[in-house]
Structures are given as C-alpha cells and as structure tokens.
Design a protein around this motif. Structure first.
Motif, PDB file in Angstrom:
ATOM      1  N   MET A  93       0.965  -1.157  -0.094  1.00 26.75           N
ATOM      2  CA  MET A  93       0.148  -0.007  -0.011  1.00 26.75           C
ATOM      3  C   MET A  93       1.002   1.023   0.091  1.00 26.75           C
ATOM      4  SD  MET A  93      -2.974  -1.179   2.580  1.00 26.75           S
ATOM      5  CE  MET A  93      -1.785  -1.263   4.002  1.00 26.75           C
ATOM      6  N   VAL A  94       1.035   1.920  -1.297  1.00 23.89           N
ATOM      7  CA  VAL A  94       1.690   3.127  -1.458  1.00 23.89           C
ATOM      8  C   VAL A  94       1.164   4.402  -1.015  1.00 23.89           C
ATOM      9  CG1 VAL A  94       3.373   4.343  -2.752  1.00 23.89           C
ATOM     10  CG2 VAL A  94       3.052   1.792  -3.076  1.00 23.89           C
ATOM     11  N   HIS A 129       1.866  -6.606  -6.425  1.00 18.27           N
ATOM     12  CA  HIS A 129       0.353  -5.916  -6.166  1.00 18.27           C
ATOM     13  C   HIS A 129       0.185  -4.840  -5.540  1.00 18.27           C
ATOM     14  CE1 HIS A 129      -1.233  -9.745  -7.749  1.00 18.27           C
ATOM     15  NE2 HIS A 129      -0.358 -10.462  -7.237  1.00 18.27           N
ATOM     16  N   GLU A 130      -0.099  -3.853  -5.847  1.00 16.96           N
ATOM     17  CA  GLU A 130      -0.124  -2.438  -5.131  1.00 16.96           C
ATOM     18  C   GLU A 130      -1.407  -1.673  -5.261  1.00 16.96           C
ATOM     19  OE1 GLU A 130       3.232  -0.690  -7.305  1.00 16.96           O
ATOM     20  OE2 GLU A 130       4.663  -2.156  -6.618  1.00 16.96           O
ATOM     21  N   VAL A 131      -1.659  -0.869  -4.244  1.00 15.14           N
ATOM     22  CA  VAL A 131      -2.570  -0.129  -4.373  1.00 15.14           C
ATOM     23  C   VAL A 131      -1.934   1.359  -3.745  1.00 15.14           C
ATOM     24  CG1 VAL A 131      -4.659  -1.473  -3.614  1.00 15.14           C
ATOM     25  CG2 VAL A 131      -3.383  -0.337  -1.776  1.00 15.14           C
ATOM     26  N   TYR A 132      -2.435   2.553  -4.565  1.00 14.46           N
ATOM     27  CA  TYR A 132      -1.905   3.703  -4.083  1.00 14.46           C
ATOM     28  C   TYR A 132      -3.018   4.592  -3.679  1.00 14.46           C
ATOM     29  CZ  TYR A 132       1.817   2.371  -7.380  1.00 14.46           C
ATOM     30  OH  TYR A 132       2.495   1.328  -8.248  1.00 14.46           O
ATOM     31  N   GLY A 133      -2.447   5.223  -2.575  1.00 17.91           N
ATOM     32  CA  GLY A 133      -3.488   6.277  -1.824  1.00 17.91           C
ATOM     33  C   GLY A 133      -3.240   6.834  -0.846  1.00 17.91           C
TER      34      GLY A 133
ATOM     35  N   VAL B 112      -9.422  -6.850  -3.703  1.00 19.14           N
ATOM     36  CA  VAL B 112      -7.760  -6.695  -2.897  1.00 19.14           C
ATOM     37  C   VAL B 112      -7.905  -4.911  -2.341  1.00 19.14           C
ATOM     38  CG1 VAL B 112      -5.496  -6.158  -3.502  1.00 19.14           C
ATOM     39  CG2 VAL B 112      -6.910  -8.178  -4.633  1.00 19.14           C
ATOM     40  N   PHE B 122      -6.962   2.037   4.460  1.00 22.81           N
ATOM     41  CA  PHE B 122      -6.168   2.833   3.492  1.00 22.81           C
ATOM     42  C   PHE B 122      -7.074   3.305   2.327  1.00 22.81           C
ATOM     43  CE2 PHE B 122      -3.170   3.309   0.004  1.00 22.81           C
ATOM     44  CZ  PHE B 122      -2.082   3.511   0.564  1.00 22.81           C
ATOM     45  N   GLN B 123      -6.989   4.505   2.016  1.00 24.98           N
ATOM     46  CA  GLN B 123      -7.800   5.037   0.965  1.00 24.98           C
ATOM     47  C   GLN B 123      -7.357   4.748  -0.202  1.00 24.98           C
ATOM     48  OE1 GLN B 123      -8.375   9.275   1.456  1.00 24.98           O
ATOM     49  NE2 GLN B 123      -9.413   9.780  -0.512  1.00 24.98           N
ATOM     50  N   VAL B 124      -7.900   3.884  -1.088  1.00 26.84           N
ATOM     51  CA  VAL B 124      -7.207   3.501  -2.368  1.00 26.84           C
ATOM     52  C   VAL B 124      -7.715   4.457  -3.590  1.00 26.84           C
ATOM     53  CG1 VAL B 124      -7.329   1.584  -4.091  1.00 26.84           C
ATOM     54  CG2 VAL B 124      -7.341   1.260  -1.749  1.00 26.84           C
ATOM     55  N   LEU B 125      -6.689   4.999  -4.137  1.00 25.10           N
ATOM     56  CA  LEU B 125      -6.905   5.718  -5.195  1.00 25.10           C
ATOM     57  C   LEU B 125      -6.618   5.310  -6.768  1.00 25.10           C
ATOM     58  CD1 LEU B 125      -5.713   9.089  -3.890  1.00 25.10           C
ATOM     59  CD2 LEU B 125      -7.976   8.593  -4.329  1.00 25.10           C
ATOM     60  N   ARG B 126      -5.704   4.536  -6.719  1.00 26.39           N
ATOM     61  CA  ARG B 126      -5.175   3.712  -7.888  1.00 26.39           C
ATOM     62  C   ARG B 126      -4.792   2.431  -7.525  1.00 26.39           C
ATOM     63  NH1 ARG B 126      -2.930   8.660  -8.860  1.00 26.39           N
ATOM     64  NH2 ARG B 126      -0.735   8.128  -8.595  1.00 26.39           N
ATOM     65  N   GLU B 127      -4.688   1.318  -8.281  1.00 26.61           N
ATOM     66  CA  GLU B 127      -4.187   0.113  -8.114  1.00 26.61           C
ATOM     67  C   GLU B 127      -3.236  -0.624  -9.175  1.00 26.61           C
ATOM     68  OE1 GLU B 127      -6.794  -3.101  -6.996  1.00 26.61           O
ATOM     69  OE2 GLU B 127      -8.271  -1.328  -7.342  1.00 26.61           O
ATOM     70  N   ARG B 128      -2.603  -1.521  -9.063  1.00 26.61           N
ATOM     71  CA  ARG B 128      -1.533  -2.341 -10.081  1.00 26.61           C
ATOM     72  C   ARG B 128      -1.600  -3.670  -9.755  1.00 26.61           C
ATOM     73  NH1 ARG B 128       4.392   0.264 -10.543  1.00 26.61           N
ATOM     74  NH2 ARG B 128       5.081  -1.119 -12.443  1.00 26.61           N
ATOM     75  N   HIS B 129      -1.773  -4.424 -10.550  1.00 33.36           N
ATOM     76  CA  HIS B 129      -1.555  -5.810 -10.501  1.00 33.36           C
ATOM     77  C   HIS B 129      -0.754  -6.629 -11.544  1.00 33.36           C
ATOM     78  CE1 HIS B 129      -4.505  -5.900  -6.982  1.00 33.36           C
ATOM     79  NE2 HIS B 129      -5.150  -4.914  -7.784  1.00 33.36           N
ATOM     80  N   GLU B 130       0.190  -7.099 -11.419  1.00 35.90           N
ATOM     81  CA  GLU B 130       1.307  -7.533 -12.401  1.00 35.90           C
ATOM     82  C   GLU B 130       1.887  -8.792 -11.984  1.00 35.90           C
ATOM     83  OE1 GLU B 130       4.304  -4.402 -12.522  1.00 35.90           O
ATOM     84  OE2 GLU B 130       2.796  -3.070 -13.479  1.00 35.90           O
TER      85      GLU B 130
END
Lengths: 171, 171
Positions: A93-94, A129-133, B112, B122-130
DNA sequence: TTGCCTGCAAATAGTTTGCACACCT
DNA sequence: AGGTGTGCAAACTATTTGCAGGCAA
C-alpha cells in the motif's frame, strides 16, 4: 546468523554464483528491515560494515536478488526504485502523501497468478500487487488540518509528496 | 469522436484544466491503442498530427492523466515507464523475454482494494496488479529451440530482453 | 485579457557500463 | 590458478525544470 541468510548462501552456491560478503550483507539487510529501502539507502546503511562497497555493487546485487526471486522490486514513475525483502505474497500500500509503503497480507492473492497460468497459459515467475492512495495516518492529519492536503506535513515525514500537480480545485 | 475522449474533455473542463489539442491527442492515442506505449512512443506516434509537440509536454500530460486516474502507469526498474489506457481493473502480464505486456481480466480483483480499505483503513485511489514471467508465445519458442532461453529471438521481437544476468547454469 | 500550457534546451540524477584488480572456489 | 565479482569513474538517458511566448477560456 539468520536462517534465511544461510539459505541464501546455499542458493548462491547451488546456482554457481559466488558467495561474497557484499551479497550476503545486502541480502541480510533487506530481509532484516521492515522498510522498503532504495539502492542508495542500502548503500548508505552498509557504509559502516562495508566501507569500500560501491553503489554499482549494490545495483548489481539487487538485480541478482530480484532475478533469483528473493526480493521484490518496487519501481514507480519518477520515483526511486525500492526493494522489498519480504518474500511472502502480500499487497503493498503506497501512500501518495508520506511516501511510506505498508504491507498487508491479503487472503486469496495467490489466486491471481493461478488465473494467469490457467486462463492465459502465462508462466508466472514473480508478481506485484499495489494500491496507491492515502494511508490512515495521513488521513488523520488531513482531517485535523484540511489545508494539509496540499502541503503535506506529518509526524514522521520522509520528505516531499509523490505528486505535485493541482492547479485549482474543482470548479 | 470517441465518447471517452468527449468525457475526458468534460472532465478537464470541470477540474479547471485547459482542453488543449495535445492533451486530447495523447489521451485519444492511449485509449485507442491496445499497446502499452512509453512516453517516447507516444511522442513519435503523434509526430504527424502534432509536429511541434515536445517530449516535455508528453511527460507532463501523462503525469496529469495518471493523477486523474485515467491511465495506468507501469514502471519497472531499469525499464522505460509504460502507460496503460485501459481504465478497467485488470492484471498485467509482463513477459520478461519479449517484453510484451498482456492484459487479463481477473474476477474478484477488486476485492484486493476492498481488503486494503476495510482491514487497513487505506484510502485507495489507484491500483496495479502485475505478474512477471514467460508468455505462451515465448514458451513455445523456447520449447522449439531450447538455446533460445539465453538469446531471445521471437516472431515479433520488440528488442532486447528485460534481463541479462546468467553466469552459468545450475551446478 | 489573463495566466495556464506549450516548446525548447539545459539540467538532473538514478542507473549502467568498461576496465583492472581482488578474492571466492 | 582461474575467472567471477568488486570498485571506480565515466557514460547514459529517461525525465524534469526554467523560462518566454502562445493560446484556451
């Protein structure tokens, strides 16, 4: 010595890589810390123990560790690449405000790679796996001082925010 | 005109950003292609339509698009940052050999971010799964010519492999 | 008309690379 | 002894930034 470090030495040997103090030191540092250090932070942190070690060696070793699948590589646009020594599958979680990276185990995350394998025939070697917020800590600060949304100032502020843009509010 | 482009123009206006030909052109290119182009590829691709547009504008616009959550940013260590114009939540499968990026919709992927919100606040604004590995196409090539594992040569080879390392095989 | 946005060019900085020596095996 | 790995410094290059003029609103 940490058992993971011992396993690392053995893995290196088995793969035909040499077991050097620099490699062991960098790996040990990564699996010991809970942080997600950059190459430069690793370099500085090991200055005491390995005064002659060069940044180039850090970069080369990190590449090797990533290739061996022992550490995760967290690259962001415009940001320094960071490394994650925790090998278990988890969510990063970034926080876009304080730039901290928090880990969170997520049940069923391994199902994603499984789908890639079964549905697409993709051979998965690593994943990310990342979420940004906004992290809970920054959310609290923002609520306490709404003006903080723009300038960012927190308890333990690593440095500047991850993003700048914002010409004006929604009209 | 694509309805997504129209929505983009309106979003820009609503947010107080100016609707410039460059911004619209870059956005249109991104949502139209199935590729995951780099900033430079976008720049070159739009040379014809916008001969005077500079790389700096491309970078600035891409930053804006990412911030608005309209495109995904795919940064890898040592690799050029790539951009994904498909806004739906999906898995990116990155082939380490041919460097292609394939998309795959994965059921339940939205769970996720939900976990991050509910379990960690956590307040999620974007995410990324690779996932990183070998795509089916490269797997076939490797089987046909096992020596290809090291040198990489495929049907439509974009360029050099993503990783070099490999001093010798497992002993 | 206002000032945001663009284009240009220079600067920045993280990362890579070549080479000679060191040391792991 | 052999050759991989390290250290050093230079090179690279994607990306950012400052500034002056252009154009969207």
């Amino acid at each position: 010595m940490n058992h993971r470090v011992q396993a690392f030495r053995e893995l290196l040997a088995a793969r035909g890589y040499r077991v050097t103090p620099q490699r062991v030191g960098i790996y040990e540092y990564l699996v010991t810390t809970d942080e997600h250090p950059s190459a430069e932070e690793i370099y500085r942190a090991l200055q005491d123990r390995y005064p002659t070690m060069s940044p180039a060696t850090v970069y080369k070793t990190l590449d090797l560790l990533v290739e061996l699948g022992l550490v995760g590589e967290l690259a962001f646009g415009g940001e320094v690449t960071r490394y994650d020594g925790q090998p278990d599958l988890h969510l990063n979680m970034v926080c876009l405000q304080c730039r901290r990276i928090l880990d969170l185990p997520v049940e069923g995350l391994e199902r994603v790679a499984q789908v890639a394998r079964e549905k697409a025939g993709f051979q998965v070697l690593r994943e990310r796996h990342e979420v940004y917020g906004i992290c809970p800590s920054c959310q609290r600060v923002n609520r306490a001082d709404p003006a903080a949304d723009d300038q960012a100032h927190h308890e333990a502020e690593p440095s500047r925010p991850l993003e700048e843009h914002r010409p004006q509010e929604v009209g």
